[in-house]
Design a protein around this motif. Structure first.
Motif, PDB file in Angstrom:
ATOM      1  N   THR A 134      30.602  31.923  41.624  1.00 49.26           N
ATOM      2  CA  THR A 134      29.596  32.431  42.747  1.00 49.26           C
ATOM      3  C   THR A 134      29.069  33.705  42.260  1.00 49.26           C
ATOM      4  OG1 THR A 134      30.281  30.816  44.566  1.00 49.26           O
ATOM      5  CG2 THR A 134      28.808  32.878  45.052  1.00 49.26           C
ATOM      6  N   LEU A 135      29.915  34.598  42.316  1.00 48.67           N
ATOM      7  CA  LEU A 135      29.827  36.073  41.986  1.00 48.67           C
ATOM      8  C   LEU A 135      29.000  35.902  40.464  1.00 48.67           C
ATOM      9  CD1 LEU A 135      32.978  37.461  43.079  1.00 48.67           C
ATOM     10  CD2 LEU A 135      30.644  38.568  43.829  1.00 48.67           C
ATOM     11  N   TYR A 136      29.636  35.339  39.446  1.00 46.09           N
ATOM     12  CA  TYR A 136      29.119  35.436  38.125  1.00 46.09           C
ATOM     13  C   TYR A 136      27.787  34.938  38.044  1.00 46.09           C
ATOM     14  CZ  TYR A 136      28.465  34.579  33.334  1.00 46.09           C
ATOM     15  OH  TYR A 136      28.127  34.546  31.554  1.00 46.09           O
ATOM     16  N   GLY A 137      27.508  33.448  38.704  1.00 43.70           N
ATOM     17  CA  GLY A 137      26.364  33.092  38.739  1.00 43.70           C
ATOM     18  C   GLY A 137      25.129  33.641  39.096  1.00 43.70           C
ATOM     19  N   GLU A 138      25.349  34.807  39.847  1.00 42.98           N
ATOM     20  CA  GLU A 138      24.377  35.622  40.172  1.00 42.98           C
ATOM     21  C   GLU A 138      23.521  36.534  39.023  1.00 42.98           C
ATOM     22  OE1 GLU A 138      25.897  38.354  43.058  1.00 42.98           O
ATOM     23  OE2 GLU A 138      26.381  36.816  44.717  1.00 42.98           O
ATOM     24  N   TYR A 139      24.079  36.362  38.068  1.00 47.82           N
ATOM     25  CA  TYR A 139      23.785  37.213  36.954  1.00 47.82           C
ATOM     26  C   TYR A 139      23.166  36.138  35.900  1.00 47.82           C
ATOM     27  CZ  TYR A 139      27.042  41.038  37.984  1.00 47.82           C
ATOM     28  OH  TYR A 139      27.858  42.022  38.581  1.00 47.82           O
ATOM     29  N   TRP A 140      23.334  34.847  36.115  1.00 50.79           N
ATOM     30  CA  TRP A 140      22.816  33.700  35.092  1.00 50.79           C
ATOM     31  C   TRP A 140      21.264  34.097  34.617  1.00 50.79           C
ATOM     32  CZ3 TRP A 140      24.639  28.462  36.697  1.00 50.79           C
ATOM     33  CH2 TRP A 140      26.063  28.329  36.427  1.00 50.79           C
ATOM     34  N   GLU A 141      20.455  34.358  35.396  1.00 49.94           N
ATOM     35  CA  GLU A 141      19.050  34.562  35.294  1.00 49.94           C
ATOM     36  C   GLU A 141      18.714  36.084  34.533  1.00 49.94           C
ATOM     37  OE1 GLU A 141      16.776  32.128  35.193  1.00 49.94           O
ATOM     38  OE2 GLU A 141      18.836  31.159  35.917  1.00 49.94           O
ATOM     39  N   ARG A 142      19.780  36.985  34.374  1.00 51.05           N
ATOM     40  CA  ARG A 142      19.564  38.184  33.824  1.00 51.05           C
ATOM     41  C   ARG A 142      20.520  38.184  32.566  1.00 51.05           C
ATOM     42  NH1 ARG A 142      21.422  41.774  38.392  1.00 51.05           N
ATOM     43  NH2 ARG A 142      22.164  39.973  39.183  1.00 51.05           N
ATOM     44  N   LEU A 143      21.009  36.915  32.078  1.00 48.73           N
ATOM     45  CA  LEU A 143      21.910  37.275  30.921  1.00 48.73           C
ATOM     46  C   LEU A 143      21.337  37.588  29.524  1.00 48.73           C
ATOM     47  CD1 LEU A 143      24.223  34.118  31.300  1.00 48.73           C
ATOM     48  CD2 LEU A 143      24.618  36.271  32.108  1.00 48.73           C
ATOM     49  N   THR A 170      34.202  40.131  33.680  1.00 44.64           N
ATOM     50  CA  THR A 170      35.378  41.206  34.508  1.00 44.64           C
ATOM     51  C   THR A 170      35.084  41.616  35.787  1.00 44.64           C
ATOM     52  OG1 THR A 170      35.842  42.018  32.013  1.00 44.64           O
ATOM     53  CG2 THR A 170      36.394  43.537  33.979  1.00 44.64           C
ATOM     54  N   VAL A 171      33.877  41.845  35.958  1.00 45.82           N
ATOM     55  CA  VAL A 171      33.666  42.659  37.287  1.00 45.82           C
ATOM     56  C   VAL A 171      33.716  41.354  38.569  1.00 45.82           C
ATOM     57  CG1 VAL A 171      31.443  43.515  38.692  1.00 45.82           C
ATOM     58  CG2 VAL A 171      32.009  44.412  36.399  1.00 45.82           C
ATOM     59  N   SER A 172      33.255  40.123  37.964  1.00 43.61           N
ATOM     60  CA  SER A 172      33.274  38.995  38.961  1.00 43.61           C
ATOM     61  C   SER A 172      34.665  38.656  39.274  1.00 43.61           C
ATOM     62  CB  SER A 172      32.592  37.928  38.211  1.00 43.61           C
ATOM     63  OG  SER A 172      31.131  37.872  38.055  1.00 43.61           O
ATOM     64  N   TRP A 173      35.577  38.616  38.229  1.00 44.44           N
ATOM     65  CA  TRP A 173      37.053  38.201  38.529  1.00 44.44           C
ATOM     66  C   TRP A 173      37.774  39.633  39.552  1.00 44.44           C
ATOM     67  CZ3 TRP A 173      39.126  33.750  38.536  1.00 44.44           C
ATOM     68  CH2 TRP A 173      38.868  32.895  37.425  1.00 44.44           C
ATOM     69  N   TRP A 174      37.124  40.732  39.070  1.00 44.39           N
ATOM     70  CA  TRP A 174      37.905  41.890  39.714  1.00 44.39           C
ATOM     71  C   TRP A 174      37.281  41.801  41.416  1.00 44.39           C
ATOM     72  CZ3 TRP A 174      35.140  45.598  42.767  1.00 44.39           C
ATOM     73  CH2 TRP A 174      35.844  46.507  43.287  1.00 44.39           C
ATOM     74  N   GLU A 175      36.144  41.288  41.656  1.00 41.36           N
ATOM     75  CA  GLU A 175      35.719  41.079  42.932  1.00 41.36           C
ATOM     76  C   GLU A 175      36.449  39.970  43.520  1.00 41.36           C
ATOM     77  OE1 GLU A 175      34.035  41.645  46.773  1.00 41.36           O
ATOM     78  OE2 GLU A 175      34.522  42.902  44.997  1.00 41.36           O
ATOM     79  N   ALA A 176      36.582  38.978  43.065  1.00 43.79           N
ATOM     80  CA  ALA A 176      37.203  37.546  43.398  1.00 43.79           C
ATOM     81  C   ALA A 176      38.684  37.954  43.860  1.00 43.79           C
ATOM     82  CB  ALA A 176      36.855  36.562  42.322  1.00 43.79           C
ATOM     83  N   LEU A 177      39.252  38.720  42.969  1.00 44.53           N
ATOM     84  CA  LEU A 177      40.778  39.061  43.119  1.00 44.53           C
ATOM     85  C   LEU A 177      40.789  40.003  44.507  1.00 44.53           C
ATOM     86  CD1 LEU A 177      41.715  39.388  39.436  1.00 44.53           C
ATOM     87  CD2 LEU A 177      42.850  37.774  41.093  1.00 44.53           C
ATOM     88  N   ARG A 178      39.652  40.814  44.398  1.00 43.40           N
ATOM     89  CA  ARG A 178      39.816  41.805  45.505  1.00 43.40           C
ATOM     90  C   ARG A 178      39.557  41.063  46.974  1.00 43.40           C
ATOM     91  NH1 ARG A 178      36.720  44.196  49.200  1.00 43.40           N
ATOM     92  NH2 ARG A 178      35.066  42.938  48.620  1.00 43.40           N
ATOM     93  N   GLN A 179      38.759  39.970  46.927  1.00 46.27           N
ATOM     94  CA  GLN A 179      38.525  39.259  48.167  1.00 46.27           C
ATOM     95  C   GLN A 179      39.836  38.350  48.648  1.00 46.27           C
ATOM     96  OE1 GLN A 179      35.243  36.849  47.332  1.00 46.27           O
ATOM     97  NE2 GLN A 179      33.627  38.716  47.146  1.00 46.27           N
ATOM     98  N   THR A 180      40.773  38.099  47.936  1.00 46.67           N
ATOM     99  CA  THR A 180      41.858  37.560  48.058  1.00 46.67           C
ATOM    100  C   THR A 180      42.803  38.407  48.420  1.00 46.67           C
ATOM    101  OG1 THR A 180      42.199  36.846  45.843  1.00 46.67           O
ATOM    102  CG2 THR A 180      41.164  35.117  47.172  1.00 46.67           C
ATOM    103  N   GLU A 181      42.733  39.822  48.196  1.00 45.84           N
ATOM    104  CA  GLU A 181      43.708  40.760  48.481  1.00 45.84           C
ATOM    105  C   GLU A 181      44.880  40.574  47.432  1.00 45.84           C
ATOM    106  OE1 GLU A 181      45.264  40.301  52.398  1.00 45.84           O
ATOM    107  OE2 GLU A 181      43.218  41.155  53.437  1.00 45.84           O
ATOM    108  N   GLN A 182      44.421  40.355  46.216  1.00 49.69           N
ATOM    109  CA  GLN A 182      45.382  40.331  44.882  1.00 49.69           C
ATOM    110  C   GLN A 182      44.649  41.567  43.850  1.00 49.69           C
ATOM    111  OE1 GLN A 182      47.133  36.445  44.198  1.00 49.69           O
ATOM    112  NE2 GLN A 182      45.046  35.719  45.052  1.00 49.69           N
ATOM    113  N   PRO A 183      44.329  42.582  44.401  1.00 49.00           N
ATOM    114  CA  PRO A 183      43.789  43.699  43.375  1.00 49.00           C
ATOM    115  C   PRO A 183      44.410  43.607  41.902  1.00 49.00           C
ATOM    116  CG  PRO A 183      44.909  44.977  44.999  1.00 49.00           C
ATOM    117  CD  PRO A 183      45.047  43.286  45.329  1.00 49.00           C
ATOM    118  N   VAL A 184      43.567  43.773  41.005  1.00 46.28           N
ATOM    119  CA  VAL A 184      43.996  43.822  39.547  1.00 46.28           C
ATOM    120  C   VAL A 184      43.108  44.953  38.855  1.00 46.28           C
ATOM    121  CG1 VAL A 184      44.398  42.712  37.371  1.00 46.28           C
ATOM    122  CG2 VAL A 184      44.909  41.403  39.410  1.00 46.28           C
TER     123      VAL A 184
END
Length: 225
Positions: A78-87, A25-39
């Motif tokens: 990319t954003l979600y991948g930053e969590y992989w080692e902490r899943l 959820t957070v990763s999609w939120w940030e990705a959408l924010r970066q493309t100026e399509q906030p949800v």
């Protein structure tokens, strides 16, 4: 473990066995924010469980300009991948898989995650010794709520839809299972309420893998189907 496989259990992984729903959820939120399509995050959360193509249609509308879709998917990955080692696995997830295997049930991870992500999820679960089959996004033409990934899981595991139960955490999981007449057990640990899961058609609902494990003998998983 029983000598003969009496049936099987198909498990969704994200939000069902591994605590990832809000990370997505957070990763999609940030990705959408970066493309100026906030949800709003609450809206995104309700779409988690769909594949990225259907999720973006759901959030942004099917008639949208799709030029940014690839950038959105790459940013999310990319954003979600930053969590992989902490899943982190959800409570007693691996114990639930082992208990199913001990009952003679074939354990199948029916996930539509991409192959590298599947590896991270499996490392978090640490239960490869009892997992018979694992799918990935490459195995499905359409994502949930289409039943493609469940069909792939059945084909690869040698199981019949009449002899399995599916365990998932979203209404999209319940919908996919329903198209194949597979009973779906819902878990609320992905953030979808008991009422929503039951209303979508889940045959039973539990809080998390630990709660399902505690009730396993009396659950729909007791003998596969």
């Amino acid at each position: 473990m029983a000598d003969e496989i009496s049936g099987g259990v198909l498990f969704d992984v994200d939000g069902t066995l591994v605590d990832t729903t809000y990370l997505h959820t957070v990763s999609w939120w940030e990705a959408l924010r970066q493309t100026e399509q906030p949800v709003p995050m609450a809206t995104i959360h309700r779409a988690i469980g769909m594949g990225s193509d259907k999720l973006l249609d759901h959030l942004l509308g099917p008639e949208r300009d799709r030029d940014a879709d690839e950038r959105l998917r790459d940013a999310h990955a990319t954003l979600y991948g930053e969590y992989w080692e902490r899943l982190t696995p959800l409570p007693r997830a691996a114990d639930l898989l082992r208990a199913c295997a001990e009952r003679g049930l074939r354990v199948v991870l029916a996930t539509s995650a991409a192959e590298p992500e599947v590896g991270a999820l499996r490392r978090a679960l640490a239960a490869d010794d009892v997992i018979h089959t694992v799918t990935s996004s490459a195995d499905a033409k359409e994502s949930k709520p289409a039943p493609d990934i469940l069909q792939a899981a059945l084909a690869q595991s040698g199981l019949d839809a009449a002899r399995v139960v599916f365990v998932g955490d979203s209404v999209w999981d319940v919908a996919a299972a329903g198209q194949l007449d597979i009973p779906c057990v819902g878990l609320t640990c992905g953030g979808t309420s008991r009422g929503e899961l039951a209303g979508a058609g889940a045959v039973a609902v539990y809080d998390d893998p630990a709660a399902l494990l505690a009730a396993l003998a009396d659950s729909p998983l007791a003998n596969g189907r």
